[in-house]
Design a protein around this motif. Structure first.
Motif, PDB file in Angstrom:
ATOM      1  N   LYS B   2      29.692  35.483  32.314  1.00  0.00           N
ATOM      2  CA  LYS B   2      29.912  34.340  33.441  1.00  0.00           C
ATOM      3  C   LYS B   2      30.749  35.246  34.499  1.00  0.00           C
ATOM      4  O   LYS B   2      31.501  35.969  34.260  1.00  0.00           O
ATOM      5  CB  LYS B   2      30.881  33.641  32.790  1.00  0.00           C
ATOM      6  CG  LYS B   2      30.166  32.485  32.072  1.00  0.00           C
ATOM      7  CD  LYS B   2      31.166  31.346  31.610  1.00  0.00           C
ATOM      8  CE  LYS B   2      30.154  30.185  31.049  1.00  0.00           C
ATOM      9  NZ  LYS B   2      31.077  29.398  30.103  1.00  0.00           N
ATOM     10  N   GLY B   3      30.378  34.637  35.680  1.00  0.00           N
ATOM     11  CA  GLY B   3      30.987  35.239  36.783  1.00  0.00           C
ATOM     12  C   GLY B   3      30.201  36.310  37.246  1.00  0.00           C
ATOM     13  O   GLY B   3      30.230  36.904  38.406  1.00  0.00           O
ATOM     14  N   GLY B   4      29.273  36.796  36.525  1.00  0.00           N
ATOM     15  CA  GLY B   4      28.347  37.830  37.024  1.00  0.00           C
ATOM     16  C   GLY B   4      27.019  37.368  37.088  1.00  0.00           C
ATOM     17  O   GLY B   4      26.248  38.050  36.971  1.00  0.00           O
ATOM     18  N   GLY B   5      26.990  36.081  36.823  1.00  0.00           N
ATOM     19  CA  GLY B   5      25.399  35.685  37.344  1.00  0.00           C
ATOM     20  C   GLY B   5      24.873  35.197  35.784  1.00  0.00           C
ATOM     21  O   GLY B   5      24.350  33.812  35.854  1.00  0.00           O
ATOM     22  N   ASN B  98      43.316  40.780  43.117  1.00  0.00           N
ATOM     23  CA  ASN B  98      43.317  40.581  44.830  1.00  0.00           C
ATOM     24  C   ASN B  98      43.607  39.259  45.155  1.00  0.00           C
ATOM     25  O   ASN B  98      43.265  38.419  44.724  1.00  0.00           O
ATOM     26  CB  ASN B  98      41.395  40.831  44.968  1.00  0.00           C
ATOM     27  CG  ASN B  98      41.058  42.167  45.264  1.00  0.00           C
ATOM     28  OD1 ASN B  98      41.037  43.017  44.388  1.00  0.00           O
ATOM     29  ND2 ASN B  98      40.990  42.639  46.516  1.00  0.00           N
ATOM     30  N   LEU B 100      43.670  36.735  47.827  1.00  0.00           N
ATOM     31  CA  LEU B 100      42.630  36.192  49.001  1.00  0.00           C
ATOM     32  C   LEU B 100      43.070  35.173  50.002  1.00  0.00           C
ATOM     33  O   LEU B 100      42.624  35.307  51.097  1.00  0.00           O
ATOM     34  CB  LEU B 100      41.543  35.653  48.090  1.00  0.00           C
ATOM     35  CG  LEU B 100      40.812  36.362  47.100  1.00  0.00           C
ATOM     36  CD1 LEU B 100      39.829  35.706  46.171  1.00  0.00           C
ATOM     37  CD2 LEU B 100      40.200  37.777  47.486  1.00  0.00           C
ATOM     38  N   ARG B 113      37.980  33.226  32.103  1.00  0.00           N
ATOM     39  CA  ARG B 113      37.064  33.181  31.069  1.00  0.00           C
ATOM     40  C   ARG B 113      36.829  34.487  30.579  1.00  0.00           C
ATOM     41  O   ARG B 113      37.022  35.691  31.209  1.00  0.00           O
ATOM     42  CB  ARG B 113      35.806  32.777  31.838  1.00  0.00           C
ATOM     43  CG  ARG B 113      35.257  33.494  33.046  1.00  0.00           C
ATOM     44  CD  ARG B 113      34.407  32.988  34.049  1.00  0.00           C
ATOM     45  NE  ARG B 113      34.188  33.915  35.326  1.00  0.00           N
ATOM     46  CZ  ARG B 113      35.022  34.172  36.065  1.00  0.00           C
ATOM     47  NH1 ARG B 113      35.896  33.421  36.325  1.00  0.00           N
ATOM     48  NH2 ARG B 113      34.561  34.988  37.261  1.00  0.00           N
ATOM     49  N   ASP B 127      40.958  33.414  38.012  1.00  0.00           N
ATOM     50  CA  ASP B 127      41.059  33.012  39.459  1.00  0.00           C
ATOM     51  C   ASP B 127      42.245  32.154  39.698  1.00  0.00           C
ATOM     52  O   ASP B 127      42.593  31.253  38.489  1.00  0.00           O
ATOM     53  CB  ASP B 127      39.921  32.431  40.126  1.00  0.00           C
ATOM     54  CG  ASP B 127      38.648  33.254  39.990  1.00  0.00           C
ATOM     55  OD1 ASP B 127      38.519  34.403  40.672  1.00  0.00           O
ATOM     56  OD2 ASP B 127      37.726  33.098  39.056  1.00  0.00           O
ATOM     57  N   THR B 142      42.020  36.491  42.780  1.00  0.00           N
ATOM     58  CA  THR B 142      41.040  36.824  41.620  1.00  0.00           C
ATOM     59  C   THR B 142      41.627  38.046  40.798  1.00  0.00           C
ATOM     60  O   THR B 142      41.878  39.010  41.256  1.00  0.00           O
ATOM     61  CB  THR B 142      39.690  36.849  42.184  1.00  0.00           C
ATOM     62  OG1 THR B 142      38.519  36.846  41.181  1.00  0.00           O
ATOM     63  CG2 THR B 142      39.254  38.154  43.012  1.00  0.00           C
TER      64      THR B 142
ATOM     65  N   GLY C   3      31.138  33.699  41.279  1.00  0.00           N
ATOM     66  CA  GLY C   3      31.558  34.253  40.196  1.00  0.00           C
ATOM     67  C   GLY C   3      33.032  33.982  39.670  1.00  0.00           C
ATOM     68  O   GLY C   3      33.556  34.264  38.733  1.00  0.00           O
ATOM     69  N   ARG C 113      28.181  40.302  45.187  1.00  0.00           N
ATOM     70  CA  ARG C 113      28.530  39.151  46.079  1.00  0.00           C
ATOM     71  C   ARG C 113      29.671  39.306  46.643  1.00  0.00           C
ATOM     72  O   ARG C 113      30.728  39.815  46.153  1.00  0.00           O
ATOM     73  CB  ARG C 113      28.025  38.272  45.355  1.00  0.00           C
ATOM     74  CG  ARG C 113      29.034  38.033  44.171  1.00  0.00           C
ATOM     75  CD  ARG C 113      28.677  37.096  43.115  1.00  0.00           C
ATOM     76  NE  ARG C 113      29.863  37.153  41.697  1.00  0.00           N
ATOM     77  CZ  ARG C 113      29.953  38.035  41.012  1.00  0.00           C
ATOM     78  NH1 ARG C 113      29.164  39.107  41.106  1.00  0.00           N
ATOM     79  NH2 ARG C 113      30.758  38.120  40.190  1.00  0.00           N
ATOM     80  N   VAL C 115      33.124  37.985  47.594  1.00  0.00           N
ATOM     81  CA  VAL C 115      34.029  36.911  47.185  1.00  0.00           C
ATOM     82  C   VAL C 115      34.766  36.169  48.251  1.00  0.00           C
ATOM     83  O   VAL C 115      34.824  34.990  48.258  1.00  0.00           O
ATOM     84  CB  VAL C 115      34.846  37.450  46.173  1.00  0.00           C
ATOM     85  CG1 VAL C 115      35.978  36.437  45.613  1.00  0.00           C
ATOM     86  CG2 VAL C 115      34.298  37.938  44.783  1.00  0.00           C
ATOM     87  N   VAL C 123      36.510  41.073  49.743  1.00  0.00           N
ATOM     88  CA  VAL C 123      36.642  41.485  48.550  1.00  0.00           C
ATOM     89  C   VAL C 123      34.984  41.095  48.066  1.00  0.00           C
ATOM     90  O   VAL C 123      34.588  39.923  48.254  1.00  0.00           O
ATOM     91  CB  VAL C 123      37.707  40.349  47.905  1.00  0.00           C
ATOM     92  CG1 VAL C 123      37.657  40.474  46.616  1.00  0.00           C
ATOM     93  CG2 VAL C 123      39.091  40.721  48.571  1.00  0.00           C
TER      94      VAL C 123
END
Lengths: 152, 152, 152, 152
Positions: B2-5, B98, B100, B113, B127, B142, C3, C113, C115, C123
């Motif tokens: 998840k989160g990776g596609g 990070n 944002l 997740r 996140d 994130t 993501g 990708r 973010v 990021v």
């Protein structure tokens, strides 16, 4: 690079760097709530002390990683700020924290140092130690962080 | 992942995973102090809500990165715990966060997740969002984190 | 944040972003040496393919983490570049990579990708997959990275 | 913790640690391809040298971050391996690399040291330096990494 074997000596661009760090620290309500104290400010180096507080523990009774992070991130930010020109401020871009041992003990200290001060970005390293009763310290966590300079 | 596609569906090894997560969360004094609430627990996914509290702000009046970290790290830890066998516990090995956008707003939610659940180590992504008044969310930070399973 | 659950659609500032990415990629001698191919360039998204090559293996015969990093970091950098204005370039500030499973297989793909695209910092998240013979993919590693825009 | 101010001296559990590190290094085809040489192996510390090679450059003609990562990650892994018992092997769990200056120069050295050696996980710090013609070094990148011990 300190922490990497070689030693860097940093020249402050603002003779009044200590006052700027202390004033910014004093504006952080979170630091007051956590009972954190600014112990040392030198060019590119900052030390923050905090005591154990049951109110900020995780499920096993140790200080929560969020509190550890708050201390080391703040120390890193002010280590970076200490090298900036008058009026500049510093924001955390990102950090990575490795937890090395439980945050057990009564007193703790976060120590941060600038690894490299660039034009806009400053990389800092910081550690969180548990201070033993009879002296001596045990490392609890280590951080590598990126800070960004912004106009005040 | 998840989160990776691609999408991963996780099968809990303990039908009672929800109770274990809630009981552990309830033991975290820091979560109580921060006013955090467990909003959702599913296999490999956890959501925690928290309100703005001036007591945990940094120098510009936004929530401190340490509090943001506390929320996302905790959500990551419980996402990992939700997939463990009865009796197991989970510790944070390390995380990277990070930042944002400023943690501005009245209400926030941390969502985590599991990215990959290994035998001993579980990698999680999380996140932190600011929840807008009229609905909608803005991502604040994130995290990518490594959790370790330990015997309870 | 892609993501992270919510979806971001990015508007390129330079209609010619694809050409800029391809020309920069072509200047990377390392990509040529590794046999890497740019598979897809979209606003905020880049995909790079690479085949197994025994010359870049670690002690157990899998692709070395350095090669995995090279691919995902490069994909992240070009995902960031795809959203910049004409003439801008992008440098890696830092990245964190979690290794999730051995880089075993014949063909691999790195997917990155954006973010969040800020004024100076972008990021990105990226993953490295092993492509199975009959189709399907297995995630090998996941990255969270910070890129900086610089004048060309 | 070395690199964090205090000093750790590590006692090897295997008198033959040096041979184990060298044999594993020799099995890494990637190290051979990159022209990397094991310069130093001590308990908890490893140094690897590599020369500039145009074949592994990025778009501006500097060494690619993937190659820098390969060197520091490998040095970190062998620093961890040097402290394990006979027969054990070490895998990279994750690492974070901050890029501090372009990898410009003719000769480079990666230096890694164990920060904390746990039962299963070992945290290492490493740096990558450009070695100047007349002596002296410039730090190019710094890494914080987590390694996992596995049965051989």
């Amino acid at each position: 690079m300190k922490g990497g074997g070689s030693v860097a000596d940093f020249e402050p661009r603002d003779a009044d760097y200590g006052r700027r760090v202390r004033e910014s620290f004093a504006r952080q309500r979170a630091m007051e709530t956590f009972g954190a104290r600014l112990l040392r400010v030198a060019p590119g180096e900052v030390e923050i002390g905090v005591d154990f507080d049951e109110a900020f523990t995780q499920q096993h009774g140790y200080l929560h990683a969020g509190l550890v992070t708050a201390m080391v991130d703040t120390a890193c930010g002010y280590a970076a700020l200490s090298l900036t020109e008058p009026g500049a401020e510093v924001l955390s871009v990102e950090f990575k924290l490795n937890l090395l041992s439980p945050a057990a003990g009564r007193r703790f200290v976060a120590r941060a140092r600038v690894v490299r001060a660039g034009r806009n970005l400053t990389v800092c390293a910081g550690d969180f130690y548990s201070v033993k009763e009879g002296g001596g310290e045990k490392v609890v966590a280590t951080m590598l962080a990126t800070m960004m300079k912004v106009a005040g």
